[in-house]
Write a protein that holds these residues in place. Structure first.
Motif, mmCIF file in Angstrom:
data_model
loop_
_atom_site.group_PDB
_atom_site.id
_atom_site.type_symbol
_atom_site.label_atom_id
_atom_site.label_comp_id
_atom_site.label_asym_id
_atom_site.label_seq_id
_atom_site.Cartn_x
_atom_site.Cartn_y
_atom_site.Cartn_z
ATOM 1 N N UNK A 137 0.833 -1.205 0.000
ATOM 2 C CA UNK A 137 0.000 0.000 0.000
ATOM 3 C C UNK A 137 0.867 1.255 0.000
ATOM 4 N N UNK A 138 1.953 1.237 0.746
ATOM 5 C CA UNK A 138 2.858 2.397 0.769
ATOM 6 C C UNK A 138 3.434 2.643 -0.614
ATOM 7 N N UNK A 143 3.734 5.549 -5.743
ATOM 8 C CA UNK A 143 3.661 5.530 -7.198
ATOM 9 C C UNK A 143 2.634 6.545 -7.701
ATOM 10 N N UNK A 144 1.618 6.810 -6.897
ATOM 11 C CA UNK A 144 0.595 7.785 -7.260
ATOM 12 C C UNK A 144 1.050 9.214 -6.991
ATOM 13 N N UNK A 145 2.143 9.362 -6.208
ATOM 14 C CA UNK A 145 2.628 10.696 -5.878
ATOM 15 C C UNK A 145 2.049 11.255 -4.596
ATOM 16 N N UNK A 146 1.364 10.418 -3.817
ATOM 17 C CA UNK A 146 0.764 10.846 -2.562
ATOM 18 C C UNK A 146 1.758 10.576 -1.427
ATOM 19 N N UNK A 147 2.693 11.511 -1.238
ATOM 20 C CA UNK A 147 3.769 11.314 -0.262
ATOM 21 C C UNK A 147 3.253 11.227 1.166
ATOM 22 N N UNK A 148 2.265 12.052 1.508
ATOM 23 C CA UNK A 148 1.765 12.048 2.882
ATOM 24 C C UNK A 148 1.154 10.701 3.251
ATOM 25 N N UNK A 149 0.373 10.129 2.348
ATOM 26 C CA UNK A 149 -0.234 8.818 2.620
ATOM 27 C C UNK A 149 0.825 7.726 2.656
ATOM 28 N N UNK A 150 1.828 7.841 1.788
ATOM 29 C CA UNK A 150 2.920 6.858 1.787
ATOM 30 C C UNK A 150 3.686 6.918 3.105
ATOM 31 N N UNK A 151 3.950 8.122 3.587
ATOM 32 C CA UNK A 151 4.645 8.278 4.869
ATOM 33 C C UNK A 151 3.816 7.673 5.994
ATOM 34 N N UNK A 181 11.571 9.465 2.403
ATOM 35 C CA UNK A 181 10.363 10.273 2.273
ATOM 36 C C UNK A 181 10.385 11.441 3.260
ATOM 37 N N UNK A 182 10.829 11.182 4.482
ATOM 38 C CA UNK A 182 10.992 12.288 5.443
ATOM 39 C C UNK A 182 11.938 13.347 4.876
ATOM 40 N N UNK A 183 13.043 12.880 4.299
ATOM 41 C CA UNK A 183 14.027 13.800 3.727
ATOM 42 C C UNK A 183 13.399 14.630 2.613
ATOM 43 N N UNK A 184 12.603 13.982 1.792
ATOM 44 C CA UNK A 184 11.959 14.671 0.674
ATOM 45 C C UNK A 184 10.977 15.726 1.167
#
Length: 226
Positions: A137-138, A143-151, A181-184
């Motif tokens: 899921x992450x 892949x969708x570009x949803x960084x907040x949900x991935x984090x 992702x945190x770094x990004x």
């Protein structure tokens, strides 16, 4: 296990052959537990299917999923959930490979019951973690570009929940992905903490692994900026 190592090194053709040979040997083994052996053989074939997807080949997996035989009657009730969960994960990986991201996310949000591991048998705990990785899921969110949900998802799967029945181990690589992702997102302190934790866990990693080297470089840059 040899197949998993080969796949991790990117030797997908050899890994597929190893999975196929393992499934053949398991089916040929004399045992009163033929149902369980058939279950393991099918799980190995599902792992083999994932390797086609890692090479961008979707048609063999589509064909395999369309032609899946019914669950063998001889499989014990307590292990019947292993096969549906394995199929569910392969289907999710197929959606991701096809670019059907919303479909993949909805699919992964509604998994079947997680299989119960045999906690007294180390070989089953190994299979439990190899067959059922946690970050699908992450990766779909990413892949969708949803960084907040991935984090948020990587945070969830790297946090121990004593109330959960999930007994999969926390992969250090999930911490590495979370740190990036945190770094990004500019969350330097959180990124530093995860890189340090990852490097502590993987301090004895093989020298040819790229992740520790990359993590060390990223960590040094973050600390120099602070």
């Amino acid at each position: 296990l040899r197949a998993v190592i080969l796949a991790d090194r990117g030797q997908f053709d050899r890994a597929r052959d190893a999975f196929a040979e393992a499934a053949r040997l398991i089916r040929a083994a004399p045992s009163e537990q033929s149902g369980i052996l058939e279950l393991i053989a099918r799980l190995l074939e599902l792992q083999r299917a994932k390797l086609f997807l890692r090479q961008g080949q979707t048609q063999p997996v589509e064909k395999m999923l369309a032609e899946l035989p019914p669950t063998p009657q001889k499989i014990m009730e307590m292990v019947k959930s292993w096969l549906p969960f394995g199929v569910h994960q392969v289907q999710a990986e197929l959606f991701l490979a096809q670019g059907n991201l919303d479909r993949a996310i909805n699919h992964l949000k509604n998994p079947p019951a997680l299989p119960t591991p045999f906690l007294t048998f180390p070989e089953f705990m190994g299979s439990y973690n190899i067959f059922f990785p946690r970050d699908g899921l992450a990766r779909a969110y990413l892949q969708k570009g949803d960084l907040d949900s991935a984090i948020a998802e990587y945070e969830r799967i790297t946090r121990f929940d004593p109330a959960s029945k999930d007994r999969r181990l926390i992969s250090p690589l999930h911490r590495y992905e979370l740190a990036k992702l945190y770094e990004k997102k500019g969350l330097k302190d959180k990124a530093i903490a995860q890189y340090e934790r990852f490097l502590s866990l993987w301090k004895n990693a093989d020298a040819d692994r790229v992740e520790p080297k990359d993590a060390k470089g990223r960590l040094a840059k973050l600390k120099s900026k602070k």
